[in-house]
Write a protein that holds these residues in place. Structure first.
Motif, PDB file in Angstrom:
ATOM      1  N   GLN A   1     -28.508 -61.245  14.001  1.00  0.00           N
ATOM      2  CA  GLN A   1     -29.273 -60.664  12.901  1.00  0.00           C
ATOM      3  C   GLN A   1     -30.485 -59.901  13.415  1.00  0.00           C
ATOM      4  OE1 GLN A   1     -29.884 -63.606   9.695  1.00  0.00           O
ATOM      5  NE2 GLN A   1     -28.598 -64.901  10.988  1.00  0.00           N
ATOM      6  N   PHE A   2     -31.209 -60.490  14.358  1.00  0.00           N
ATOM      7  CA  PHE A   2     -32.401 -59.839  14.880  1.00  0.00           C
ATOM      8  C   PHE A   2     -32.051 -58.595  15.691  1.00  0.00           C
ATOM      9  CE2 PHE A   2     -34.489 -64.029  14.202  1.00  0.00           C
ATOM     10  CZ  PHE A   2     -35.471 -63.562  13.347  1.00  0.00           C
ATOM     11  N   VAL A   3     -30.937 -58.619  16.394  1.00  0.00           N
ATOM     12  CA  VAL A   3     -30.514 -57.436  17.157  1.00  0.00           C
ATOM     13  C   VAL A   3     -30.155 -56.301  16.200  1.00  0.00           C
ATOM     14  CG1 VAL A   3     -28.690 -56.535  18.652  1.00  0.00           C
ATOM     15  CG2 VAL A   3     -29.809 -58.681  19.211  1.00  0.00           C
ATOM     16  N   LEU A   4     -29.426 -56.607  15.142  1.00  0.00           N
ATOM     17  CA  LEU A   4     -29.043 -55.568  14.177  1.00  0.00           C
ATOM     18  C   LEU A   4     -30.261 -54.987  13.456  1.00  0.00           C
ATOM     19  CD1 LEU A   4     -25.829 -57.162  12.628  1.00  0.00           C
ATOM     20  CD2 LEU A   4     -25.969 -55.128  14.084  1.00  0.00           C
ATOM     21  N   VAL A   5     -31.163 -55.848  13.012  1.00  0.00           N
ATOM     22  CA  VAL A   5     -32.361 -55.360  12.317  1.00  0.00           C
ATOM     23  C   VAL A   5     -33.253 -54.575  13.271  1.00  0.00           C
ATOM     24  CG1 VAL A   5     -34.487 -56.096  11.178  1.00  0.00           C
ATOM     25  CG2 VAL A   5     -32.326 -57.100  10.521  1.00  0.00           C
ATOM     26  N   GLY A   6     -33.422 -55.076  14.490  1.00  0.00           N
ATOM     27  CA  GLY A   6     -34.256 -54.377  15.465  1.00  0.00           C
ATOM     28  C   GLY A   6     -33.703 -53.012  15.816  1.00  0.00           C
ATOM     29  N   ALA A   7     -32.398 -52.922  16.014  1.00  0.00           N
ATOM     30  CA  ALA A   7     -31.787 -51.624  16.314  1.00  0.00           C
ATOM     31  C   ALA A   7     -31.930 -50.663  15.133  1.00  0.00           C
ATOM     32  CB  ALA A   7     -30.316 -51.804  16.667  1.00  0.00           C
TER      33      ALA A   7
ATOM     34  N   MET B   1     -26.531 -58.034   6.504  1.00  0.00           N
ATOM     35  CA  MET B   1     -26.365 -59.075   5.508  1.00  0.00           C
ATOM     36  C   MET B   1     -25.095 -59.872   5.761  1.00  0.00           C
ATOM     37  SD  MET B   1     -27.744 -57.137   2.079  1.00  0.00           S
ATOM     38  CE  MET B   1     -27.223 -58.412   0.998  1.00  0.00           C
ATOM     39  N   ALA B   2     -24.083 -59.192   6.268  1.00  0.00           N
ATOM     40  CA  ALA B   2     -22.838 -59.903   6.560  1.00  0.00           C
ATOM     41  C   ALA B   2     -23.039 -60.906   7.691  1.00  0.00           C
ATOM     42  CB  ALA B   2     -21.739 -58.908   6.921  1.00  0.00           C
ATOM     43  N   ALA B   3     -23.810 -60.512   8.715  1.00  0.00           N
ATOM     44  CA  ALA B   3     -24.094 -61.433   9.819  1.00  0.00           C
ATOM     45  C   ALA B   3     -24.892 -62.631   9.308  1.00  0.00           C
ATOM     46  CB  ALA B   3     -24.860 -60.717  10.926  1.00  0.00           C
ATOM     47  N   ALA B   4     -25.858 -62.397   8.421  1.00  0.00           N
ATOM     48  CA  ALA B   4     -26.646 -63.492   7.863  1.00  0.00           C
ATOM     49  C   ALA B   4     -25.780 -64.421   7.022  1.00  0.00           C
ATOM     50  CB  ALA B   4     -27.792 -62.935   7.017  1.00  0.00           C
ATOM     51  N   ALA B   5     -24.839 -63.861   6.274  1.00  0.00           N
ATOM     52  CA  ALA B   5     -23.954 -64.691   5.446  1.00  0.00           C
ATOM     53  C   ALA B   5     -23.051 -65.564   6.308  1.00  0.00           C
ATOM     54  CB  ALA B   5     -23.116 -63.806   4.529  1.00  0.00           C
ATOM     55  N   LEU B   6     -22.526 -65.000   7.384  1.00  0.00           N
ATOM     56  CA  LEU B   6     -21.663 -65.781   8.264  1.00  0.00           C
ATOM     57  C   LEU B   6     -22.438 -66.905   8.959  1.00  0.00           C
ATOM     58  CD1 LEU B   6     -19.553 -62.925   9.880  1.00  0.00           C
ATOM     59  CD2 LEU B   6     -18.780 -64.639   8.218  1.00  0.00           C
ATOM     60  N   ILE B   7     -23.635 -66.608   9.409  1.00  0.00           N
ATOM     61  CA  ILE B   7     -24.456 -67.625  10.071  1.00  0.00           C
ATOM     62  C   ILE B   7     -24.862 -68.707   9.078  1.00  0.00           C
ATOM     63  CG2 ILE B   7     -26.655 -68.024  11.248  1.00  0.00           C
ATOM     64  CD1 ILE B   7     -24.490 -66.662  12.944  1.00  0.00           C
ATOM     65  N   GLU B   8     -25.191 -68.319   7.857  1.00  0.00           N
ATOM     66  CA  GLU B   8     -25.580 -69.316   6.850  1.00  0.00           C
ATOM     67  C   GLU B   8     -24.396 -70.208   6.484  1.00  0.00           C
ATOM     68  OE1 GLU B   8     -28.034 -71.406   4.185  1.00  0.00           O
ATOM     69  OE2 GLU B   8     -28.413 -70.192   5.943  1.00  0.00           O
ATOM     70  N   ARG B   9     -23.215 -69.640   6.387  1.00  0.00           N
ATOM     71  CA  ARG B   9     -22.025 -70.454   6.112  1.00  0.00           C
ATOM     72  C   ARG B   9     -21.796 -71.456   7.248  1.00  0.00           C
ATOM     73  NH1 ARG B   9     -16.710 -67.371   4.954  1.00  0.00           N
ATOM     74  NH2 ARG B   9     -17.754 -67.038   2.985  1.00  0.00           N
ATOM     75  N   HIS B  10     -21.952 -70.986   8.474  1.00  0.00           N
ATOM     76  CA  HIS B  10     -21.799 -71.873   9.635  1.00  0.00           C
ATOM     77  C   HIS B  10     -22.870 -72.965   9.633  1.00  0.00           C
ATOM     78  CE1 HIS B  10     -20.860 -73.167  13.692  1.00  0.00           C
ATOM     79  NE2 HIS B  10     -22.131 -72.992  14.022  1.00  0.00           N
ATOM     80  N   ARG B  11     -24.103 -72.594   9.277  1.00  0.00           N
ATOM     81  CA  ARG B  11     -25.194 -73.568   9.243  1.00  0.00           C
ATOM     82  C   ARG B  11     -24.949 -74.638   8.196  1.00  0.00           C
ATOM     83  NH1 ARG B  11     -29.548 -75.165   6.635  1.00  0.00           N
ATOM     84  NH2 ARG B  11     -29.211 -73.743   4.924  1.00  0.00           N
ATOM     85  N   LEU B  12     -24.484 -74.244   7.036  1.00  0.00           N
ATOM     86  CA  LEU B  12     -24.253 -75.216   5.957  1.00  0.00           C
ATOM     87  C   LEU B  12     -23.113 -76.164   6.282  1.00  0.00           C
ATOM     88  CD1 LEU B  12     -24.754 -73.011   2.789  1.00  0.00           C
ATOM     89  CD2 LEU B  12     -26.245 -74.816   3.645  1.00  0.00           C
ATOM     90  N   THR B  13     -22.044 -75.653   6.878  1.00  0.00           N
ATOM     91  CA  THR B  13     -20.932 -76.550   7.213  1.00  0.00           C
ATOM     92  C   THR B  13     -21.273 -77.445   8.396  1.00  0.00           C
ATOM     93  OG1 THR B  13     -19.919 -74.841   8.587  1.00  0.00           O
ATOM     94  CG2 THR B  13     -19.169 -75.001   6.303  1.00  0.00           C
ATOM     95  N   SER B  14     -22.063 -76.936   9.330  1.00  0.00           N
ATOM     96  CA  SER B  14     -22.428 -77.732  10.510  1.00  0.00           C
ATOM     97  C   SER B  14     -23.459 -78.798  10.173  1.00  0.00           C
ATOM     98  CB  SER B  14     -22.978 -76.840  11.607  1.00  0.00           C
ATOM     99  OG  SER B  14     -21.990 -75.960  12.044  1.00  0.00           O
ATOM    100  N   SER B  15     -24.354 -78.522   9.242  1.00  0.00           N
ATOM    101  CA  SER B  15     -25.416 -79.482   8.933  1.00  0.00           C
ATOM    102  C   SER B  15     -24.864 -80.729   8.236  1.00  0.00           C
ATOM    103  CB  SER B  15     -26.500 -78.835   8.081  1.00  0.00           C
ATOM    104  OG  SER B  15     -25.981 -78.497   6.810  1.00  0.00           O
ATOM    105  N   THR B  16     -23.734 -80.607   7.561  1.00  0.00           N
ATOM    106  CA  THR B  16     -23.160 -81.777   6.912  1.00  0.00           C
ATOM    107  C   THR B  16     -22.492 -82.709   7.909  1.00  0.00           C
ATOM    108  OG1 THR B  16     -21.108 -80.580   6.471  1.00  0.00           O
ATOM    109  CG2 THR B  16     -22.795 -80.556   4.737  1.00  0.00           C
ATOM    110  N   HIS B  17     -22.150 -82.195   9.090  1.00  0.00           N
ATOM    111  CA  HIS B  17     -21.499 -83.004  10.116  1.00  0.00           C
ATOM    112  C   HIS B  17     -22.478 -83.534  11.156  1.00  0.00           C
ATOM    113  CE1 HIS B  17     -17.682 -81.862   8.446  1.00  0.00           C
ATOM    114  NE2 HIS B  17     -17.929 -80.588   8.651  1.00  0.00           N
TER     115      HIS B  17
END
Length: 102
Positions: A29-35, A1-17
């Protein structure tokens, strides 16, 4: 969940620019869930093969995999129902599960 939160924060700030994001941001996220799933499934299957009586090993392994499959089907059914209830059509932009994340 922490990896998803960090990626979502990055996505939201990047999409405005106006920055185009890559799908490889989802890799952690997929590596952590898969493992996690691999270790869980292997542990459960090992438990069933070691601890079940001789005549129940095949039955317990089959039941375990069947419950996993039923869970995946239930998840798909739940997403479909939520999309039908909250949206107006298969590709609606007004529902909870819209095509555009922004």
């Amino acid at each position: 969940m922490a990896a998803a939160a960090l990626i979502e924060r990055h996505r939201l700030t990047s999409s405005t620019h106006g920055v185009v994001l890559t799908v490889f941001l989802l890799m952690p996220q997929f590596v952590l869930v898969g493992a996690g799933e691999a270790f869980t499934y292997m542990g459960q299957l090992d438990f069933f093969l070691r601890e079940c009586p001789k005549g129940m090993k095949t039955m317990s392994t089959g039941l375990f995999l069947s419950t996993c499959a039923i869970g995946f089907f239930f998840s798909t059914l739940l997403v479909t129902i939520i999309d039908k209830i909250t949206g107006h059509g298969p590709r609606s932009h007004g529902g909870w599960l819209a095509d555009n994340l922004d």
